[in-house]
Design an enzyme around this catalytic site. Sequence first.
Site, PDB file in Angstrom:
ATOM      1  N   TRP A  14       0.818  -1.222   0.000  1.00 24.65           N
ATOM      2  CA  TRP A  14       0.000   0.000   0.000  1.00 24.65           C
ATOM      3  C   TRP A  14       0.850   1.271   0.000  1.00 24.65           C
ATOM      4  O   TRP A  14       0.328   2.358  -0.229  1.00 24.65           O
ATOM      5  CB  TRP A  14      -0.920   0.001   1.221  1.00 24.65           C
ATOM      6  CG  TRP A  14      -2.054  -0.990   1.166  1.00 24.65           C
ATOM      7  CD1 TRP A  14      -2.225  -2.015   0.263  1.00 24.65           C
ATOM      8  CD2 TRP A  14      -3.180  -1.020   2.044  1.00 24.65           C
ATOM      9  NE1 TRP A  14      -3.395  -2.682   0.544  1.00 24.65           N
ATOM     10  CE2 TRP A  14      -4.004  -2.105   1.629  1.00 24.65           C
ATOM     11  CE3 TRP A  14      -3.576  -0.265   3.137  1.00 24.65           C
ATOM     12  CZ2 TRP A  14      -5.193  -2.434   2.279  1.00 24.65           C
ATOM     13  CZ3 TRP A  14      -4.765  -0.589   3.787  1.00 24.65           C
ATOM     14  CH2 TRP A  14      -5.566  -1.656   3.351  1.00 24.65           C
ATOM     15  N   LYS A  15       2.143   1.133   0.340  1.00 27.03           N
ATOM     16  CA  LYS A  15       3.023   2.309   0.428  1.00 27.03           C
ATOM     17  C   LYS A  15       2.421   3.326   1.415  1.00 27.03           C
ATOM     18  O   LYS A  15       1.840   2.917   2.408  1.00 27.03           O
ATOM     19  CB  LYS A  15       3.277   2.893  -0.963  1.00 27.03           C
ATOM     20  CG  LYS A  15       3.758   1.803  -1.940  1.00 27.03           C
ATOM     21  CD  LYS A  15       4.276   2.328  -3.235  1.00 27.03           C
ATOM     22  CE  LYS A  15       4.725   1.148  -4.109  1.00 27.03           C
ATOM     23  NZ  LYS A  15       5.343   1.558  -5.354  1.00 27.03           N
ATOM     24  N   GLY A 176       5.377   2.282 -10.594  1.00 28.55           N
ATOM     25  CA  GLY A 176       4.541   3.483 -10.577  1.00 28.55           C
ATOM     26  C   GLY A 176       4.629   4.298 -11.853  1.00 28.55           C
ATOM     27  O   GLY A 176       4.170   5.434 -11.906  1.00 28.55           O
ATOM     28  N   SER A 216       4.071  -1.913 -11.872  1.00 25.41           N
ATOM     29  CA  SER A 216       2.915  -1.636 -12.737  1.00 25.41           C
ATOM     30  C   SER A 216       2.162  -2.898 -13.149  1.00 25.41           C
ATOM     31  O   SER A 216       1.609  -2.955 -14.252  1.00 25.41           O
ATOM     32  CB  SER A 216       3.339  -0.818 -13.967  1.00 25.41           C
ATOM     33  OG  SER A 216       3.911   0.411 -13.560  1.00 25.41           O
ATOM     34  N   GLY A 237       1.607  -2.405  -6.250  1.00 19.52           N
ATOM     35  CA  GLY A 237       1.423  -1.099  -5.630  1.00 19.52           C
ATOM     36  C   GLY A 237       0.038  -0.549  -5.951  1.00 19.52           C
ATOM     37  O   GLY A 237      -0.955  -0.920  -5.329  1.00 19.52           O
ATOM     38  N   GLY A 238      -0.040   0.308  -6.950  1.00 25.06           N
ATOM     39  CA  GLY A 238      -1.277   1.022  -7.284  1.00 25.06           C
ATOM     40  C   GLY A 238      -2.525   0.144  -7.348  1.00 25.06           C
ATOM     41  O   GLY A 238      -3.571   0.494  -6.769  1.00 25.06           O
TER      42      GLY A 238
END
Length: 255
Positions: A14-15, A176, A216, A237-238
């Site tokens: 989640w960063k 990212g 990504s 991530g995202g």
Amino acid sequence: MNKALRQAIIAGNWKMNKTRPEAKALIEALVPYAEKASCGVVICVPYTNLETAIALTQGTNIKVGAENCHFEKSGAFTGEISADMLTEMGVEYVIIGHSERRQYFGETDITVNKRTKAALEAGLKVILCVGEMLEEREQGITEEIVALQTKIALMGLTKEQIANVVIAYEPVWAIGTGKTATSAQANEVCAFIRQTVAKLYDQATADAMTIQYGGSMNENNAAELLAQPDVDGGLIGGASLVAEKFAVLLEEASK
Ligand code: 13P
């Protein structure tokens, strides 16, 4: 090499995202999707969300991870969190050596090794991140960089210990940026990492290791990446911040 020998794991990173109410909503949305998954499911969340995540995932197949930990057990290290603090809470995984830690917070291969050791000694499972920068790929030294990062990170660790290590290959240029490694590039480097582990330990240890791709990875490209023989899941991530997107990754990794 038999992909069926190892578990594919989809781990969300989640960063620095999600307040506690936002985390609660996302986890509640994820639980029913995760229940249908046969792959490993991990969410690595900010420290402030760990307690919420652990409470909401009790009795589900979602495991909770932190995004980093310090290498000392305790002491004058303002702002840091020890591995023991995490295990005491019920945290099972920790990401170590993420490229954002290396780029922005002065993390080195040596501190990555120290943190990995401390995490394993405390009983955590480690998601160890390695990966080259764009200039390094262009210079043709991806394998040298990734081998060095892997070898230093695993220095002094026994075969038994590395049964609790997952390696995530994350090319820095793909994080990212929306630029994904091609499935062939991802597979090539994941296979190379496996060979590196085989040389350090043995083939059986390397064949049993979960090696993820990250950078990504999303609901549109996951199927192709996850179908590669040496790609055992992903560090996301995202796309881990939206339940419906993460759900597609879980479904693909469960095939
Ligand atoms: P993105 O999926 O947002 O590119 O991030 C990848 C990553 O750094 C996971 O650790």
